[in-house]
Design a protein around this motif. Sequence first.
Motif, PDB file in Angstrom:
ATOM      1  N   ARG A  93       5.546   8.856  -3.379  1.00 31.61           N
ATOM      2  CA  ARG A  93       4.691   8.037  -2.527  1.00 31.61           C
ATOM      3  C   ARG A  93       5.544   7.240  -1.546  1.00 31.61           C
ATOM      4  O   ARG A  93       6.673   6.839  -1.854  1.00 31.61           O
ATOM      5  CB  ARG A  93       3.827   7.086  -3.358  1.00 31.61           C
ATOM      6  CG  ARG A  93       2.947   7.779  -4.380  1.00 31.61           C
ATOM      7  CD  ARG A  93       2.084   6.784  -5.135  1.00 31.61           C
ATOM      8  NE  ARG A  93       1.018   6.241  -4.316  1.00 31.61           N
ATOM      9  CZ  ARG A  93      -0.195   6.792  -4.206  1.00 31.61           C
ATOM     10  NH1 ARG A  93      -0.484   7.890  -4.866  1.00 31.61           N
ATOM     11  NH2 ARG A  93      -1.116   6.249  -3.441  1.00 31.61           N
ATOM     12  N   VAL A  95       0.862  -1.180   0.000  1.00 32.87           N
ATOM     13  CA  VAL A  95       0.000   0.000   0.000  1.00 32.87           C
ATOM     14  C   VAL A  95       0.901   1.233   0.000  1.00 32.87           C
ATOM     15  O   VAL A  95       1.945   1.246   0.662  1.00 32.87           O
ATOM     16  CB  VAL A  95      -0.940   0.007   1.222  1.00 32.87           C
ATOM     17  CG1 VAL A  95      -1.638   1.353   1.366  1.00 32.87           C
ATOM     18  CG2 VAL A  95      -1.973  -1.104   1.113  1.00 32.87           C
ATOM     19  N   SER A  96       0.495   2.268  -0.731  1.00 37.05           N
ATOM     20  CA  SER A  96       1.296   3.493  -0.773  1.00 37.05           C
ATOM     21  C   SER A  96       0.425   4.714  -0.544  1.00 37.05           C
ATOM     22  O   SER A  96      -0.773   4.709  -0.841  1.00 37.05           O
ATOM     23  CB  SER A  96       2.028   3.618  -2.116  1.00 37.05           C
ATOM     24  OG  SER A  96       1.101   3.805  -3.176  1.00 37.05           O
ATOM     25  N   ALA A  97       1.049   5.764  -0.017  1.00 37.46           N
ATOM     26  CA  ALA A  97       0.370   7.036   0.245  1.00 37.46           C
ATOM     27  C   ALA A  97       1.215   8.170  -0.304  1.00 37.46           C
ATOM     28  O   ALA A  97       2.447   8.150  -0.191  1.00 37.46           O
ATOM     29  CB  ALA A  97       0.147   7.218   1.750  1.00 37.46           C
ATOM     30  N   LEU A 106      -4.516   7.185  -0.913  1.00 36.64           N
ATOM     31  CA  LEU A 106      -4.068   5.894  -0.403  1.00 36.64           C
ATOM     32  C   LEU A 106      -4.531   4.772  -1.330  1.00 36.64           C
ATOM     33  O   LEU A 106      -5.714   4.663  -1.634  1.00 36.64           O
ATOM     34  CB  LEU A 106      -4.628   5.684   1.001  1.00 36.64           C
ATOM     35  CG  LEU A 106      -4.153   4.463   1.788  1.00 36.64           C
ATOM     36  CD1 LEU A 106      -2.669   4.572   2.101  1.00 36.64           C
ATOM     37  CD2 LEU A 106      -4.956   4.316   3.079  1.00 36.64           C
ATOM     38  N   HIS A 131       5.753   3.716   0.409  1.00 40.13           N
ATOM     39  CA  HIS A 131       5.262   2.359   0.171  1.00 40.13           C
ATOM     40  C   HIS A 131       5.522   1.482   1.390  1.00 40.13           C
ATOM     41  O   HIS A 131       6.633   1.457   1.929  1.00 40.13           O
ATOM     42  CB  HIS A 131       5.957   1.731  -1.043  1.00 40.13           C
ATOM     43  CG  HIS A 131       5.888   2.567  -2.287  1.00 40.13           C
ATOM     44  ND1 HIS A 131       4.986   2.328  -3.299  1.00 40.13           N
ATOM     45  CD2 HIS A 131       6.615   3.651  -2.671  1.00 40.13           C
ATOM     46  CE1 HIS A 131       5.152   3.214  -4.261  1.00 40.13           C
ATOM     47  NE2 HIS A 131       6.137   4.027  -3.908  1.00 40.13           N
ATOM     48  N   THR A 132       4.499   0.739   1.797  1.00 41.27           N
ATOM     49  CA  THR A 132       4.637  -0.260   2.861  1.00 41.27           C
ATOM     50  C   THR A 132       4.225  -1.619   2.321  1.00 41.27           C
ATOM     51  O   THR A 132       3.124  -1.771   1.786  1.00 41.27           O
ATOM     52  CB  THR A 132       3.761   0.090   4.075  1.00 41.27           C
ATOM     53  OG1 THR A 132       4.213   1.324   4.644  1.00 41.27           O
ATOM     54  CG2 THR A 132       3.833  -0.994   5.135  1.00 41.27           C
ATOM     55  N   SER A 186       0.658   4.996   5.095  1.00 41.62           N
ATOM     56  CA  SER A 186       0.897   3.769   4.320  1.00 41.62           C
ATOM     57  C   SER A 186       0.981   2.548   5.223  1.00 41.62           C
ATOM     58  O   SER A 186       0.503   1.466   4.866  1.00 41.62           O
ATOM     59  CB  SER A 186       2.180   3.904   3.480  1.00 41.62           C
ATOM     60  OG  SER A 186       3.340   3.934   4.290  1.00 41.62           O
TER      61      SER A 186
END
Length: 693
Positions: A169, A139-141, A686, A171-172, A348
């Motif tokens: 962004r 997932v990225s924010a 998100l 990223h996790t 994220s």
Amino acid sequence: MWGKFANLAEQLDANAAKLGDAAINKSDNLGSDANDPQNNITMAPSSDTDYGDEENGWGGSDGDDLDFDDDEDMDSSGVDASFDDVPDEKEDVAALDNTNPEALSSAVEEVETAAATTPPPTVQQPQSPPHMFPKIVSVSAPGKALVAGGYLVLESPNPGVVLAADGCRFHTTITFRQPCITSTAGGVIGNSINATWKSVPLDVYSPQFDKIFCYYLSYSLKSQGEDDDGEDVLRLQPRTASYEPNKFVERTLLLAFGYLRQSLGKDLFHSRFRQHGMNSNERVALAIKLRADNDFYSQINHLKQRGLDLTPQHVESLEPFLPCPKDSDGKVIVNKTGMGSSAALVTSIVGALLQFFGASSLPMIDQEVTAGKENHHEEGLRIAHNLAQICHCYAQGKVGSGFDVSSAVFGSHVYTRFSKSVINKFIEDVEVRNESVKDGLSLAETDSTQLLALVTDADQKWDCIVQPINLPKGLELLMADVCGGSESPSMARKILEWKKKNRETGFLTGYYWKDLKRCNKKIASLLSDQYTKKPFCDGLARDGPLIIASRTAEQWRKPMPSTWHEFDGSSWDVALQLLDLRMAFLESRQNLKGMGTAAGVPVEPDSQTVLADATMKLPGVVAAGVPGAGGFDALFVIYVKGPPTNGGKSDQVRDEIGNLWRDLSNEDDNTVVCPLSVRAAGSGGLCASSLQW
């Protein structure tokens, strides 16, 4: 007899599956409709303090985050109470009681009676697991730029105009892996609490900062109601005594896991850690990998090492996720660009954990969304927003404005903050509880219950307003990393102290604040309303690249070729409307600079004034200025896109801006201006992605 017990086991499995499905349905329907009464974040129609973790670059202020230290003597409600001269706008599931011997005995007797009269089935159907979780989630924010509303956005109902950054962004990625081998120097301090608790190794990888953070996540297996309200139900502890703390990571993990355990229930929460897909004999850790796009951190050293000029094309040519440089002692050097890395990091992590545990559904990046899924995603984003705001405020140790987290979730929008009272008490309670906790963090049953109510907004307390906006096709955003720096918290504190001191005494005080309100509202209105109308959008897309982008703003006022006829959507009409935006930004700059001078704060330093003015003289440039809290370290530009260059990766106006900044950097050894590769992301907030480990 064996048949009787087989049937009993089958019935127990079936009921367990039903219970699991019920829990899943509950988690998937925390609020199935974005218009549910509990959804109190208003989606309007479209018409950091340093905590000693500079080395890893995750904590601290991002220069223009505007999550300031609002002192006790400031307006604690987050409401602008001065200069108000300007008007503002179950399914019922029958289950066996496995803990009650009498109930279990009764169930056995019922099965035996049924078996005596009913022949056993000839084919046994396999039972599916109650919930299938994904093996890996990314997932990225996005980062952000607050282009209007600096300082005023701290106080409701003043709006802030925030543009999310495409290509920038955080990223996790989450999956299960073998635990990282940790050093035993100093001793091992994290471990199982007692027989009613479970402990899971938790590893957080940050390859760009050459670090791995190793923890134990421990949680109670007691059912809700069995725990004493004051008892801990979840703990996060380092696996060894010698470790580097990071409040933004650790506090986010504590609250996110606390919410997940409370919302899913301890059984479904625990089952997630058992469904790891690895050899059952292997020790398994939950692994979290953090990666940031290059634009969150200065790339000047990487460009110089490669012998490249500081131009947009060269910045975009760099390989992704470059590591931060190190000094001669091997210490990581972190130079942030003010794009909101801490808020994007927290958001994220929250989004990835919610997705990994099946607690919410997020949109997939660059994927078309159907109407049904859109509502489901809106609810997932709402949950992520509320939880991320709480985590970020807890990590900072104060309740900030929240616009950077809001942008990380919802993308570009006009933002009005939530009242501090929504989460302030909860933050204080968790802070006090953990003051006496040594080597780690803990969450009690009462904390978890309050957290669940806050995130789901059971009491409808969240009163922030999010009005989505997009830069119209033909306008674009460019950001600059300017060598220098400012500390947002101290700057904001001085501005707010000055405002309070001069609230009733000076004409100029009211003049600056009131005029900034008016300018910010004008900018918000143009982007959210006027620039969405079809004649303007069609005219900008048609004549922007060849006619408007090739002329300076001064030339936009003068008679032009025959295509510049006076009708709605003509080139001249579009240019004149762009001049409205330009004038609003110019007036905002003048008032911010004047206010900063009066308060003794370099909101727009002279060096930044020279840079912004020179940039605004170029053809196609609508506006330039310092984002957020201002200072020395960043500049934003909104411009009309010119004809494409570099195979469509850039355009003529963007190239000319980059050339100007390069030349200014070469002329002045004290000024280094490096463009970032970011563009305006529109509503892209998100998102889940297919990024692998």
